[in-house]
Design a protein around this motif. Structure first.
Motif, mmCIF file in Angstrom:
data_model
loop_
_atom_site.group_PDB
_atom_site.id
_atom_site.type_symbol
_atom_site.label_atom_id
_atom_site.label_comp_id
_atom_site.label_asym_id
_atom_site.label_seq_id
_atom_site.Cartn_x
_atom_site.Cartn_y
_atom_site.Cartn_z
ATOM 1 N N PRO A 32 -45.676 30.825 73.106
ATOM 2 C CA PRO A 32 -45.896 31.725 74.180
ATOM 3 C C PRO A 32 -44.767 32.598 74.720
ATOM 4 O O PRO A 32 -44.796 33.823 75.233
ATOM 5 C CB PRO A 32 -46.477 30.888 75.341
ATOM 6 N N ASP A 33 -43.639 32.149 74.703
ATOM 7 C CA ASP A 33 -42.446 32.791 75.253
ATOM 8 C C ASP A 33 -42.205 34.087 74.266
ATOM 9 O O ASP A 33 -41.848 35.014 74.779
ATOM 10 C CB ASP A 33 -41.098 31.861 75.511
ATOM 11 N N LEU A 85 -39.916 32.472 62.197
ATOM 12 C CA LEU A 85 -39.517 32.918 63.441
ATOM 13 C C LEU A 85 -38.073 33.022 63.446
ATOM 14 O O LEU A 85 -37.570 34.168 64.058
ATOM 15 C CB LEU A 85 -40.062 31.759 64.268
ATOM 16 N N LEU A 86 -37.282 32.069 63.005
ATOM 17 C CA LEU A 86 -36.042 32.280 63.021
ATOM 18 C C LEU A 86 -35.515 33.839 62.471
ATOM 19 O O LEU A 86 -34.672 34.551 62.876
ATOM 20 C CB LEU A 86 -35.117 31.126 62.285
ATOM 21 N N LEU A 136 -32.224 37.207 72.347
ATOM 22 C CA LEU A 136 -32.454 36.952 70.935
ATOM 23 C C LEU A 136 -31.749 35.879 70.609
ATOM 24 O O LEU A 136 -31.895 34.718 69.883
ATOM 25 C CB LEU A 136 -32.214 38.079 70.292
ATOM 26 N N ARG A 137 -30.315 35.947 70.908
ATOM 27 C CA ARG A 137 -29.225 34.844 70.425
ATOM 28 C C ARG A 137 -29.509 33.621 71.103
ATOM 29 O O ARG A 137 -29.711 32.362 70.305
ATOM 30 C CB ARG A 137 -27.991 35.117 70.959
ATOM 31 N N THR A 138 -30.092 33.334 72.322
ATOM 32 C CA THR A 138 -30.491 32.182 72.946
ATOM 33 C C THR A 138 -31.660 31.559 72.223
ATOM 34 O O THR A 138 -31.710 30.372 71.765
ATOM 35 C CB THR A 138 -30.668 32.439 74.558
ATOM 36 N N ARG A 139 -32.893 32.423 71.868
ATOM 37 C CA ARG A 139 -34.011 31.939 71.360
ATOM 38 C C ARG A 139 -33.613 31.497 70.013
ATOM 39 O O ARG A 139 -34.328 30.566 69.331
ATOM 40 C CB ARG A 139 -34.872 33.107 71.365
ATOM 41 N N PRO A 145 -32.492 24.661 65.142
ATOM 42 C CA PRO A 145 -32.338 23.040 64.708
ATOM 43 C C PRO A 145 -33.937 22.630 63.936
ATOM 44 O O PRO A 145 -33.987 21.884 63.051
ATOM 45 C CB PRO A 145 -32.160 22.344 65.956
ATOM 46 N N GLN A 146 -34.768 22.923 64.707
ATOM 47 C CA GLN A 146 -36.052 22.646 64.104
ATOM 48 C C GLN A 146 -36.365 23.460 62.989
ATOM 49 O O GLN A 146 -36.766 22.735 61.850
ATOM 50 C CB GLN A 146 -37.161 23.281 65.265
ATOM 51 N N ALA A 147 -35.919 24.601 62.747
ATOM 52 C CA ALA A 147 -36.237 25.342 61.520
ATOM 53 C C ALA A 147 -35.456 24.929 60.272
ATOM 54 O O ALA A 147 -35.955 24.751 59.284
ATOM 55 C CB ALA A 147 -36.118 26.868 61.666
ATOM 56 N N LEU A 148 -34.218 24.452 60.635
ATOM 57 C CA LEU A 148 -33.128 24.405 59.497
ATOM 58 C C LEU A 148 -32.998 22.931 59.121
ATOM 59 O O LEU A 148 -32.892 22.699 58.033
ATOM 60 C CB LEU A 148 -31.903 25.021 59.954
ATOM 61 N N VAL A 149 -33.292 22.015 60.062
ATOM 62 C CA VAL A 149 -33.033 20.690 59.921
ATOM 63 C C VAL A 149 -34.330 19.843 59.841
ATOM 64 O O VAL A 149 -34.462 18.754 58.987
ATOM 65 C CB VAL A 149 -31.726 20.283 60.987
ATOM 66 N N VAL A 150 -34.908 19.797 60.719
ATOM 67 C CA VAL A 150 -36.114 18.969 61.047
ATOM 68 C C VAL A 150 -37.202 19.326 60.017
ATOM 69 O O VAL A 150 -37.936 18.596 59.216
ATOM 70 C CB VAL A 150 -36.646 19.079 62.467
ATOM 71 N N ALA A 151 -37.646 20.601 60.072
ATOM 72 C CA ALA A 151 -38.767 20.966 59.034
ATOM 73 C C ALA A 151 -38.395 20.779 57.607
ATOM 74 O O ALA A 151 -37.465 20.991 57.193
ATOM 75 C CB ALA A 151 -39.219 22.585 59.245
ATOM 76 N N ALA A 152 -39.597 20.346 56.773
ATOM 77 C CA ALA A 152 -39.474 20.129 55.428
ATOM 78 C C ALA A 152 -39.998 20.994 54.595
ATOM 79 O O ALA A 152 -41.153 21.645 55.135
ATOM 80 C CB ALA A 152 -39.800 18.672 55.186
#
Length: 152
Positions: A32-33, A85-86, A136-139, A145-152
């Motif tokens: 949403p953001d 998204l990233l 954009l930098r903050t987002r 972290p979610q996109a690059l480390v957590v997601a498989a």
């Protein structure tokens, strides 16, 4: 006078950035953001382009095709998922950075031409573009972290 070239570059860059913000916002509607902020920033870019219109007429705007090439190079279409998204935010950042430096160059030319009206527009719009870059930098920091480390 070569100011017309940069006015054209900046004007087209703002139009292309607005379109890209809208594409990314629609693609990532589940965030949403992202959807709401991208829509608001697209309207802001539309306003920047509109505020440049009288100066483009005054200085006989030359409309180079660089912004369109940049948009097509960065956006063959927005991507899906967290990594998408990233990457989309990263591409928006690069497009906004193009606008930011163009505002700086046009501002310097406005000072040299002693065009107070153009300088006032540059001052207002340059500040809003800086805020776009900050968001954009903050987002991206939030998404990384979610996109690059957590997601498989």
């Amino acid at each position: 006078m070569h100011l017309a070239h940069y006015l054209g570059l900046l004007h087209r860059s703002q139009i292309e950035l607005a379109a890209a913000f809208r594409e990314v916002g629609r693609m990532h509607r589940d965030e949403p953001d992202v959807f709401h902020v991208c829509e608001r920033l697209a309207v802001q870019c539309d306003g920047h382009a509109e505020r440049l219109r009288p100066f483009a007429e005054r200085y006989s705007e030359e409309a180079p095709d660089e912004p369109e090439r940049l948009h097509s190079t960065l956006f063959s279409g927005p991507r899906t998922g967290g990594l998408g998204l990233l990457r989309d935010l990263h591409d928006l950042y690069l497009m906004a950075a193009e606008c930011d430096i163009a505002w700086t160059v046009v501002g310097q030319a406005a000072q040299g031409a002693r065009d107070r009206e153009l300088l006032a527009v540059v001052s207002a719009c340059e500040g809003e573009t800086a805020t776009q870059l900050l968001w954009l930098r903050t987002r991206m920091k939030q998404a990384a972290p979610q996109a690059l480390v957590v997601a498989a």
